[in-house]
Design an enzyme around this catalytic site. Structure first.
Site, PDB file in Angstrom:
ATOM      1  N   GLY A  89       4.189  -4.075 -17.192  1.00 45.37           N
ATOM      2  CA  GLY A  89       3.612  -3.487 -18.387  1.00 45.37           C
ATOM      3  C   GLY A  89       4.187  -2.106 -18.643  1.00 45.37           C
ATOM      4  O   GLY A  89       4.687  -1.450 -17.726  1.00 45.37           O
ATOM      5  N   SER A  90       4.098  -1.635 -19.893  1.00 43.19           N
ATOM      6  CA  SER A  90       4.487  -0.261 -20.203  1.00 43.19           C
ATOM      7  C   SER A  90       3.339   0.677 -19.848  1.00 43.19           C
ATOM      8  O   SER A  90       2.249   0.245 -19.499  1.00 43.19           O
ATOM      9  CB  SER A  90       4.868  -0.147 -21.673  1.00 43.19           C
ATOM     10  OG  SER A  90       6.059  -0.866 -21.913  1.00 43.19           O
ATOM     11  N   GLY A  91       3.618   1.976 -19.958  1.00 46.09           N
ATOM     12  CA  GLY A  91       2.616   2.965 -19.578  1.00 46.09           C
ATOM     13  C   GLY A  91       2.856   3.528 -18.187  1.00 46.09           C
ATOM     14  O   GLY A  91       2.115   4.400 -17.732  1.00 46.09           O
ATOM     15  N   HIS A  92       3.902   3.029 -17.518  1.00 41.07           N
ATOM     16  CA  HIS A  92       4.211   3.484 -16.153  1.00 41.07           C
ATOM     17  C   HIS A  92       5.535   4.243 -16.094  1.00 41.07           C
ATOM     18  O   HIS A  92       6.126   4.381 -15.029  1.00 41.07           O
ATOM     19  CB  HIS A  92       4.268   2.291 -15.199  1.00 41.07           C
ATOM     20  CG  HIS A  92       3.047   1.435 -15.216  1.00 41.07           C
ATOM     21  ND1 HIS A  92       1.795   1.943 -14.991  1.00 41.07           N
ATOM     22  CD2 HIS A  92       2.874   0.115 -15.469  1.00 41.07           C
ATOM     23  CE1 HIS A  92       0.896   0.966 -15.082  1.00 41.07           C
ATOM     24  NE2 HIS A  92       1.532  -0.144 -15.378  1.00 41.07           N
ATOM     25  N   LYS A  99       5.156  -6.436  -9.198  1.00 42.40           N
ATOM     26  CA  LYS A  99       3.977  -5.692  -8.719  1.00 42.40           C
ATOM     27  C   LYS A  99       2.792  -6.668  -8.630  1.00 42.40           C
ATOM     28  O   LYS A  99       2.570  -7.483  -9.539  1.00 42.40           O
ATOM     29  CB  LYS A  99       3.645  -4.531  -9.667  1.00 42.40           C
ATOM     30  CG  LYS A  99       4.763  -3.481  -9.735  1.00 42.40           C
ATOM     31  CD  LYS A  99       4.309  -2.133 -10.306  1.00 42.40           C
ATOM     32  CE  LYS A  99       3.866  -2.159 -11.725  1.00 42.40           C
ATOM     33  NZ  LYS A  99       4.904  -2.531 -12.694  1.00 42.40           N
ATOM     34  N   HIS A 152      -3.702   1.189 -13.843  1.00 36.44           N
ATOM     35  CA  HIS A 152      -4.130   0.809 -15.198  1.00 36.44           C
ATOM     36  C   HIS A 152      -5.517   1.348 -15.480  1.00 36.44           C
ATOM     37  O   HIS A 152      -6.266   0.791 -16.280  1.00 36.44           O
ATOM     38  CB  HIS A 152      -4.163  -0.713 -15.360  1.00 36.44           C
ATOM     39  CG  HIS A 152      -2.898  -1.373 -14.961  1.00 36.44           C
ATOM     40  ND1 HIS A 152      -2.790  -2.163 -13.838  1.00 36.44           N
ATOM     41  CD2 HIS A 152      -1.668  -1.329 -15.523  1.00 36.44           C
ATOM     42  CE1 HIS A 152      -1.542  -2.590 -13.740  1.00 36.44           C
ATOM     43  NE2 HIS A 152      -0.848  -2.101 -14.742  1.00 36.44           N
ATOM     44  N   ASP A 201       0.894 -10.193 -13.809  1.00 33.59           N
ATOM     45  CA  ASP A 201       2.332  -9.989 -13.562  1.00 33.59           C
ATOM     46  C   ASP A 201       2.904 -11.142 -12.744  1.00 33.59           C
ATOM     47  O   ASP A 201       3.955 -11.698 -13.075  1.00 33.59           O
ATOM     48  CB  ASP A 201       2.559  -8.673 -12.787  1.00 33.59           C
ATOM     49  CG  ASP A 201       2.380  -7.442 -13.653  1.00 33.59           C
ATOM     50  OD1 ASP A 201       1.242  -7.206 -14.117  1.00 33.59           O
ATOM     51  OD2 ASP A 201       3.363  -6.707 -13.863  1.00 33.59           O
TER      52      ASP A 201
END
Lengths: 332, 332
Positions: free
Chosen positions: B55-58, B106, B221, B111
């Site tokens: 996911g994005s945001g990392h 991850k 998250h 995922d």
């Protein structure tokens, strides 16, 4: 405001110890004078050693740029306070007397005073020392007076990279000073804050913003900007900063630029790249030729959320070459 | 919460365009599938291509680790949502059919499901694909049950670096999977939040903290942690995280470790290094042998203020060599 610190009197010392431990294979640390320097300083081949520094709170500036191809020495002051002449002199004295030293100074009165005092003493000791003063900030006092502030801010990183790379090619002190002056006269920066910086050594912040406000033209020590405005979007910030810089450069189609998008400390990488994409689009609309583009938190203001835009008009193809040259530092 | 974004539906696309523009000399971008990959992918010499994503945001995970010596391909999902099997499959299909692909995943159910679905289809197409699942998080459900969560968090970066470097040395898919599994079983991470993450695609934060509180054991998250506590100092945070990890490793004097101190998105560099210095001191008190030490915002949770500590017990000297190997990526 929770800050991951211990005794607030020791923040700089604590931080530099942490950094030194990470890089002790290639970096040395003088904990008495808060100097981070190349471990191989005594053996480096170049004739001119590049030295920079300033107050703390701007990390990774400047210790993160110490290494092959950029700075050889960085001196750290306390938070938002430049290193003392004694600290700077101790740094200059680390260099072999048969080499020259070029100081890169950010244009704040206290910084200039301290660095030039050290330079003056070093010269009396028979050393070859000179300096450049970076004054890339084009923020204005307010919307009416248009009195430019000319502080030294994020563009300083480009000056350090260019002069650091040029120094490895054997240019003389005089030549490097001229290159630096020429770069600086083509280098302009403007920033915007979404939140103020929280200096752990002070109880009060230097300005406050409403939940929905941004502040254009702020300084890196929490100096006030030229206009508060309701936040709308990344694109709106990009247009304001780009338009102000356009009014200075009056660029023509095809003019070559290097661009630095700089996070001010608490700006997430995601948001830096979204803003970068807005700048990319505006640059394309203007038909300027972006030869080099860099995004990251390079010269910060503690935990300020905000971003700055630096443009360098490339007048010499060597500048682009030096910006792109390989380097061994932690934060370029 | 002011966030430097435009249309919130486009944040990932905007961000990746910005990143691609910065690195277009060595990186390519498939904007349909949000894939960042090495421009020289078709010509790279190694037999096994390392692919990761999530996911994005990392950010800068994982696109910031694409390049020589680390990942060859990174696939980005929407914020906190993994890429779809279609996206991942499109990434796998970029690789020559005579090469193998190793997926680094991850350990979050969504995922794992998406990556394994893509792997399964790719295998049916006659491709050689395998995977490792990183589960370094040792946070517990609460102080009572000690039920480990085993999510994949910041330690993933060490797995990507080690396998990326090993892949350039010509190890086979099977060998790399074994190296990865061995590294993962010696890799543990624990984090602490000072503020929650503000996901621009959601109105509510997943937890709240009082002005003076920290939250141990949070996820990347915004998952809740195991204990809230009044914030005291960096040292106190370091002791809590280090003690929990000690109880897992039960290390002996002289045991070799690699350590990653990871800022969670809005943590200033200064505070990361102050915390790093506390970890340095604790490691010395424990007489463990720190062979590799890295500090930075490497795998973040949007704009969370907080920090995580990852330890890797080094069971094979190659791991240290591969962590220290040269690499050409933007964010290592």
């Amino acid at each position: 405001m929770k800050k991951i610190t211990n005794d607030v009197q020791n923040v700089v010392w604590d931080m530099l110890h942490g950094f030194y431990f990470e890089h002790k294979d290639r970096i040395s640390y003088d904990s008495k004078h808060n100097i981070i320097y190349r471990k191989d300083l005594a053996e480096i081949q170049q004739d001119v050693v590049i030295l920079s520094g300033g107050g703390s709170g701007h990390e990774p500036a400047h210790f993160g740029y110490v290494g092959e191809g950029m700075l050889s020495i960085a001196v750290s002051g306390q938070i938002f306070i430049p290193p003392t002449p004694e600290q700077i002199l101790a740094a200059i004295r680390m260099v072999d007397k048969n080499k020259s030293v070029l100081l890169i100074i950010k244009n704040f009165k206290a910084d200039v005073d301290c660095f030039l005092a050290a330079e003056s003493i070093a010269k009396k000791e028979g050393r070859s020392v000179d300096h450049v003063i970076v004054n890339d900030d084009v923020s204005i006092e307010d919307d009416v007076t248009f009195n430019k502030r000319k502080r030294g801010v994020a563009g300083t990183i480009f000056v350090q990279k260019i002069l650091g790379a040029a120094a490895t090619e054997g240019y003389s002190l005089q030549q490097l000073k001229e290159i630096g002056s020429s770069v600086i006269s083509n280098l302009h920066t403007l920033g915007v804050a979404l939140t103020p910086a929280n200096n752990p050594t002070q109880k009060e912040v230097s300005f406050t913003l409403e939940n929905n406000e941004v502040y254009y033209g702020i300084g890196i020590h929490g100096e006030k900007g030229y206009r508060k405005e309701t936040f709308v979007s990344s694109e709106k910030l990009a247009i304001e900063l780009m338009n102000k810089l356009k009014s200075i450069y009056r660029w023509k189609k095809g003019d070559k630029f290097a661009i630095l998008i700089n996070g001010l400390g608490a700006t997430p990488t995601m948001e830096q790249y979204i803003f970068a994409n807005d700048i990319r689009r505006l640059a394309q609309l203007e038909s300027i030729d972006v030869r080099f583009f860099k995004v990251g938190s390079h010269l910060t203001s503690i935990d300020m959320k905000g971003i700055s835009l630096s443009l360098l008009k490339i007048e010499d193809p060597n500048w682009e070459k030096w910006l792109k040259a390989d380097v061994r530092v932690s934060s370029w």
